[in-house]
Design an enzyme around this catalytic site. Structure first.
Site, short mmCIF file in Angstrom:
data_model
loop_
_atom_site.label_atom_id
_atom_site.label_comp_id
_atom_site.label_asym_id
_atom_site.label_seq_id
_atom_site.Cartn_x
_atom_site.Cartn_y
_atom_site.Cartn_z
N ASP A 17 -58.13 -84.96 7.21
CA ASP A 17 -58.97 -85.66 6.24
C ASP A 17 -60.34 -85.00 6.16
O ASP A 17 -60.86 -84.51 7.16
CB ASP A 17 -59.11 -87.14 6.67
CG ASP A 17 -59.50 -88.03 5.52
OD1 ASP A 17 -59.66 -87.54 4.39
OD2 ASP A 17 -59.66 -89.25 5.75
N HIS A 34 -59.38 -77.82 0.13
CA HIS A 34 -57.95 -77.85 0.47
C HIS A 34 -57.47 -76.48 0.94
O HIS A 34 -56.68 -76.38 1.86
CB HIS A 34 -57.13 -78.34 -0.73
CG HIS A 34 -57.43 -79.76 -1.13
ND1 HIS A 34 -57.61 -80.75 -0.20
CD2 HIS A 34 -57.55 -80.36 -2.35
CE1 HIS A 34 -57.86 -81.89 -0.82
NE2 HIS A 34 -57.84 -81.68 -2.12
N LEU A 128 -43.10 -73.71 18.65
CA LEU A 128 -43.65 -74.98 18.16
C LEU A 128 -42.74 -75.61 17.11
O LEU A 128 -42.22 -74.93 16.23
CB LEU A 128 -45.03 -74.73 17.53
CG LEU A 128 -45.72 -75.98 16.98
CD1 LEU A 128 -46.27 -76.85 18.11
CD2 LEU A 128 -46.87 -75.61 16.03
C1 FPP Z 1 -57.51 -84.42 2.94
O1 FPP Z 1 -58.81 -84.33 2.48
C2 FPP Z 1 -56.65 -83.66 2.06
C3 FPP Z 1 -55.37 -83.92 1.75
C4 FPP Z 1 -54.61 -85.03 2.36
C5 FPP Z 1 -54.71 -83.08 0.75
C6 FPP Z 1 -53.82 -81.96 1.15
C7 FPP Z 1 -54.01 -81.23 2.41
C8 FPP Z 1 -54.05 -79.92 2.44
C9 FPP Z 1 -54.04 -79.11 1.22
C10 FPP Z 1 -54.07 -79.22 3.72
C11 FPP Z 1 -52.99 -78.22 3.74
C12 FPP Z 1 -51.79 -78.62 4.47
C13 FPP Z 1 -50.80 -77.76 4.67
C14 FPP Z 1 -49.62 -78.15 5.48
C15 FPP Z 1 -50.82 -76.41 4.11
P1 FPP Z 1 -59.38 -85.27 1.33
O2 FPP Z 1 -59.12 -84.67 0.00
O3 FPP Z 1 -58.83 -86.65 1.49
O4 FPP Z 1 -60.89 -85.19 1.64
P2 FPP Z 1 -62.01 -86.27 1.32
O5 FPP Z 1 -61.62 -87.54 2.04
O6 FPP Z 1 -63.24 -85.66 1.87
O7 FPP Z 1 -62.06 -86.45 -0.15
#
Ligand code: FPP
Length: 238
Positions: A17, A34, A128
């Protein structure tokens, strides 16, 4: 405490997060956060395995994340697409076995194909075990399991009395994978957000203000030290 004395959790689950806030702090678009978040996932897989973690599960995209603006959903899907493709090579290099949990049937066909390829090509690896949660929701997972079991009761393939906790475990997405010992959530949020509801019945929770793209091995060790302080105090935490 000397890190060599630390008890390493067998399975760590992470709610990634803070990508958006990390990017905003730098005057950059959310999607940049991201991209950096995705790099942090790759690095933490290597770090976690080197210190002895056997299972790592990351919450990449929840069933609720579809409600985000269309452009952001598209950008995350693009990132996951590329992650799944490059993971075929990196999983081979790092001897990593990858499994995707969540309802894959709602993902676009090319993503489903990449998932199948990656799971198939990495299934014999002995390093892993990485679980990537995509279109995953704990409630949705339980509903899918219940539907699947109900069909068999209806067809008389199984009897109602066959169903117990062990039986249900064979119908959830993490079948065969031990429950997480430690959950880490970054960015100061302290909710479970529908992540692994069944599996986290006895999991220790660690929350940190660090935003996901900044999470690294030093932060991972802090989480593990916290886990050790809890288990030392309470023994086997049930
Ligand atoms: C969290 O930050 C982001 C997500 C849940 C979106 C997707 C995650 C990724 C792209 C990471 C990559 C994962 C892999 C496995 C490649 P947020 O957007 O909720 O941040 P905020 O709370 O600051 O808005």
């Amino acid at each position: 405490m000397d890190s060599t004395e630390l008890m390493i959790p067998n399975h760590i689950a992470i709610i990634l997060d803070g990508n958006g806030r990390w990017a905003k702090k730098r005057g950059m678009p959310r999607n940049y956060g991201h991209t950096q978040g995705s790099k942090a996932v790759e690095q933490i897989c290597e770090d976690a395995y080197k210190i002895g973690v056997k299972y790592l599960t990351v919450y990449a995209f929840s069933t609720e994340n579809w409600k985000r603006p269309k452009e952001e959903v598209e950008a995350i899907m693009k990132l996951l697409r590329s992650y799944l493709k490059t993971s075929i090579k990196t999983s081979e290099k790092n001897n990593m076995k990858v499994r995707v949990i969540g309802d894959k049937s709602k993902l676009s066909q090319d993503i489903q194909d990449s998932i199948m390829k990656l799971e198939e090509s990495s299934k014999k690896n002995t390093g892993l075990n990485l679980q990537v949660a995509i279109n995953y929701g704990g409630r949705d997972e339980l509903v899918r399991a219940i539907k699947s079991i109900s069909l068999q009761v209806k067809d008389h393939t199984i009897d109602l009395n066959d169903i117990d906790e062990t039986f249900l475990e064979d119908y959830i997405d993490t079948r065969g994978i031990p429950d997480p010992d430690l959950l880490i959530r970054t960015s100061g949020e302290t909710r479970l957000s529908n992540f692994m509801l069944w599996q986290m019945a006895y999991t220790e929770f660690y929350f940190t203000d660090v935003l996901w793209p900044d999470f690294n091995k030093v932060e991972l060790m802090k989480a593990i030290e916290y886990y050790n302080s809890r288990t030392r105090k309470y023994g086997s935490v049930l």
